[in-house]
Design a protein around this motif. Structure first.
Motif, mmCIF file in Angstrom:
data_model
loop_
_atom_site.group_PDB
_atom_site.id
_atom_site.type_symbol
_atom_site.label_atom_id
_atom_site.label_comp_id
_atom_site.label_asym_id
_atom_site.label_seq_id
_atom_site.Cartn_x
_atom_site.Cartn_y
_atom_site.Cartn_z
ATOM 1 N N SER A 81 29.405 41.014 -7.752
ATOM 2 C CA SER A 81 30.542 40.358 -8.386
ATOM 3 C C SER A 81 30.992 41.262 -9.532
ATOM 4 O O SER A 81 30.392 42.294 -9.796
ATOM 5 C CB SER A 81 30.141 38.972 -8.902
ATOM 6 N N THR A 83 31.806 41.307 -13.648
ATOM 7 C CA THR A 83 31.676 40.602 -14.921
ATOM 8 C C THR A 83 31.631 41.628 -16.040
ATOM 9 O O THR A 83 31.481 42.827 -15.783
ATOM 10 C CB THR A 83 30.411 39.712 -14.931
ATOM 11 N N ALA A 91 34.607 45.453 -17.834
ATOM 12 C CA ALA A 91 34.143 44.806 -16.603
ATOM 13 C C ALA A 91 33.522 45.842 -15.678
ATOM 14 O O ALA A 91 33.850 47.023 -15.727
ATOM 15 C CB ALA A 91 35.304 44.103 -15.913
ATOM 16 N N TYR A 94 28.493 43.746 -10.829
ATOM 17 C CA TYR A 94 27.288 43.081 -11.335
ATOM 18 C C TYR A 94 26.410 42.709 -10.158
ATOM 19 O O TYR A 94 26.856 42.038 -9.224
ATOM 20 C CB TYR A 94 27.705 41.838 -12.127
ATOM 21 N N ASN A 96 22.825 40.884 -9.562
ATOM 22 C CA ASN A 96 21.900 40.095 -10.380
ATOM 23 C C ASN A 96 20.672 39.577 -9.644
ATOM 24 O O ASN A 96 19.857 38.895 -10.232
ATOM 25 C CB ASN A 96 22.641 38.914 -11.021
#
Length: 200
Positions: A81, A83, A91, A94, A96
């Motif tokens: 994504s 972020t 930005a 990402y 995680n």
């Protein structure tokens, strides 16, 4: 002979110790204040200013999902994504979930020959540290049949670089892959003494 000004008074040893201790306390107080200021500050996003020809520049602002396509290969089971990283408004992609592979790619508007000069750059931040993993950028070899969704571990590349840390391995990979002018075979040239991945 002429007489000069009187010599400066010599401070007593006790007075010098007090002054040194005071200077040390002030230095420690200043150092302690710096992280507090940095922790509260959010670095604003500034659009990069680039001079000269640019084949590709990504800031992961609006429309990034039109440019970056997730690989459909079963190996890439993680969903990236976008972020902002901690303490910044910049930005980026990402990832995680530990122990997963992520694969996304974006096609250049037009292929080009990097022999006249090429600069590849990206930033990677491990916000929670890294036990075992890597974050590679692969500059893929031009192939008219390639589609970003078809990205796989076997997709031919010309340059691969990025951090790799697992067990006793801690380095920034730099690999050049090209066709040998001598016999036409595909060769990989690895950096002999790669730097360690910074841990800040």
């Amino acid at each position: 002979f002429t007489r000069g000004p009187p010599p400066p008074p010599v401070a007593s040893a006790k007075k010098m110790r007090v002054m040194n201790a005071l200077a040390l306390i002030l230095a420690i107080a200043a150092i302690a204040a710096v992280p507090a200021l940095a922790a509260d500050a959010v670095h604003p996003f500034a659009e990069p200013k680039v001079s000269g020809a640019t084949a590709f520049l990504e800031t992961f602002t609006a429309g990034w999902t039109d440019r970056w396509i997730a690989a459909t290969d079963a190996k890439y089971n993680g969903a990236a994504s976008v972020t902002a990283a901690a303490s910044t408004a910049d930005a980026g992609l990402y990832v995680n979930t530990p122990a997963q592979h992520y694969g996304v790619s974006a096609a250049l508007p037009v292929p080009f020959d990097p022999s006249a000069g090429l600069v590849l750059q990206f930033e990677a931040t491990q916000e929670d540290g890294l036990d075992c993993g890597g974050a590679y950028l692969k500059f893929l070899t031009a192939d008219p049949a390639f589609t970003p969704a078809a990205l796989s571990g076997d997709s031919p590349y010309s340059v691969m670089f990025g951090p790799d840390k697992c067990g006793m391995t801690n380095k920034v990979h730099v690999i050049f892959r090209h066709k040998s002018p001598k016999d036409g075979s595909i060769e990989e040239k690895h950096l002999k003494n790669p730097p360690a991945m910074p841990m800040d």
